[in-house]
Scaffold this active site. Sequence first.
Site, PDB file in Angstrom:
ATOM      1  N   THR A 288       6.688  -1.521  -9.278  1.00 38.16           N
ATOM      2  CA  THR A 288       5.967  -2.814  -8.466  1.00 38.16           C
ATOM      3  C   THR A 288       4.789  -3.437  -8.816  1.00 38.16           C
ATOM      4  O   THR A 288       4.105  -2.763  -9.478  1.00 38.16           O
ATOM      5  CB  THR A 288       5.712  -2.167  -7.065  1.00 38.16           C
ATOM      6  OG1 THR A 288       7.135  -1.339  -6.606  1.00 38.16           O
ATOM      7  CG2 THR A 288       5.167  -2.928  -6.081  1.00 38.16           C
ATOM      8  N   ILE A 289       4.817  -4.651  -8.729  1.00 35.23           N
ATOM      9  CA  ILE A 289       3.680  -5.584  -8.670  1.00 35.23           C
ATOM     10  C   ILE A 289       2.989  -5.984  -7.623  1.00 35.23           C
ATOM     11  O   ILE A 289       3.886  -6.293  -6.851  1.00 35.23           O
ATOM     12  CB  ILE A 289       4.024  -6.685  -9.801  1.00 35.23           C
ATOM     13  CG1 ILE A 289       4.808  -7.692  -9.185  1.00 35.23           C
ATOM     14  CG2 ILE A 289       4.406  -6.070 -11.111  1.00 35.23           C
ATOM     15  CD1 ILE A 289       4.175  -8.998  -8.778  1.00 35.23           C
TER      16      ILE A 289
END
Length: 547
Positions: A363-364
């Site tokens: 995830t970012i």
Amino acid sequence: MKDETAMTHKFDWTNPYPSTRTPVFARNVVATSHPLAAQAGLRMLANGGNAVDAAIATAAVMTLVEPCSNGLGSDAFCILWDGKELHGLNASGCAPQAWTPEFFRNKYGADAKTPPKRGWDGVTVPGAVAGWVTMSERFGKLPFADLMAPAIEIAERGYAVPVIVQQKWTLAAAVSELTSQPGFAQAFLPRGRAPEVGELFKFPDAARSLRLIAETKGEAFYRGEIAEAVAAFARQTGGSMTAADLAGFKPEWVKTISQDYAGHTLHEIPPNGQGIAALIALGILKHHDVRSHKVDSVASQHLQIEAMKLAFADTYRYVGEPGDMAVSSAQMLDPGYLAERAKLISMERAQDFGAGNPVKGGTIYLSTADESGMMVSFIQSNYMGFGSGLVVPGYGVSLQNRGHCFTLEDGHANQVAPGKRPFHTIIPAFLTKDGKPVMSYGVMGGNMQPQGHMQTLVRMLDYGQQPQTACDAPRWRYNEGLSLNVESAMDRDAVQGLRALGHEIAEINDSYQDFGAGQFIWGLGDPAAEGYAAASDPRRDGAAVGF
């Protein structure tokens, strides 16, 4: 023939020395886990754009520079303050119409518990691109095509792969169930291996898609050339996704759910996400005097761990699509119910809690803010690293594997169904005080996210630690039962004390996924005068930048 990608000097890219970051102070700020992406957002602000423009440009670049976490086939969520009020956006995609529990049981056996991790049967409709367009149309200032320009340039010219991303890329390259998926090796192992640190990586296929997205304001992705390519790829390689599945998707504007804590209010996106877990944990902690214990003490950590366990017990039992939940978010957050759950915590021993009954009561992440007062908390992800492993040939769309989050259990709120959104781990967060914006923040990393939201917020609100300090501080991660992971930097006495209470602790040095990575933007007052203080997590390659 000369290798044009060869570097002139071979460095040891590890750093054996402690490195401390300091907060960034500015009136216009972008914080995320790669400097090039942060600078793309700053470029939009410098060109007259607002925080929404900056967030979209940053997100587009992140699909390229951190492909081990997200891509053009990701989902996304957003919480934004438009200068007057708070808005939530759920841009998470739905299951293909072919997906039923029987579809998976017939294919994988009656004992199957979930859809698979890799391949087409874990791929839900990507929502991120639609999320970018939806945000731009409602709140952006710059032309949408301008927001894609930095990403297109980076995809075509390439970038030098950074240290932490390279580490994760290399680990993924050793996972055969991932690398054997159609399109993966051609896209992400262009030399038959993962890139080395500092080696140039170009992604011309993604540039092609980004140009189409820019020219059509995303239409090509859901109802045009890219959608047709995705559907054709699915037909050729055994997938169920169709052009109709893609064409039918639309993001949803939602109202946030919230919890008051220490004179502030934490806001999260409502289910189908796990943000409610952070709110439950804080609602339980309100009934214990956390700040009476020292910041890194055994008692403080134990209280937070036990509150998080209670929160996850209910979250995993009840959360899914709101229409399929047996209990509502309001019931799960009912003050009387949380007061009763708080009584279950013992200061003498660790416990393995079951779900309560609320009916009684990879995830970012990025954050942006501008001097007009607009603030954006945005997150996007492919879920498990590179996601499904599938990459659409010629278009560079790496597809997520969010479908693996569904359950096949009959009657469960998160049971798979056609057109349904799965339980989601990615959650942006936003803090207000007396109805005014205070902080846009998030902590990436699977089920670490609500744990990171709670741990860092307790440090800031209960113990007065500034955002970068709260971000840098050692973290723990609850797994299940009595199992707990801690960072090696955690105080030795605290670790031993937690063990003495019955916590089963394993120390892990890998911070990327196991302990998350955060980005924080805290308002200092008038955004046009004092501006903001921003922090970026040293556990990734990122930066907070501003002017």
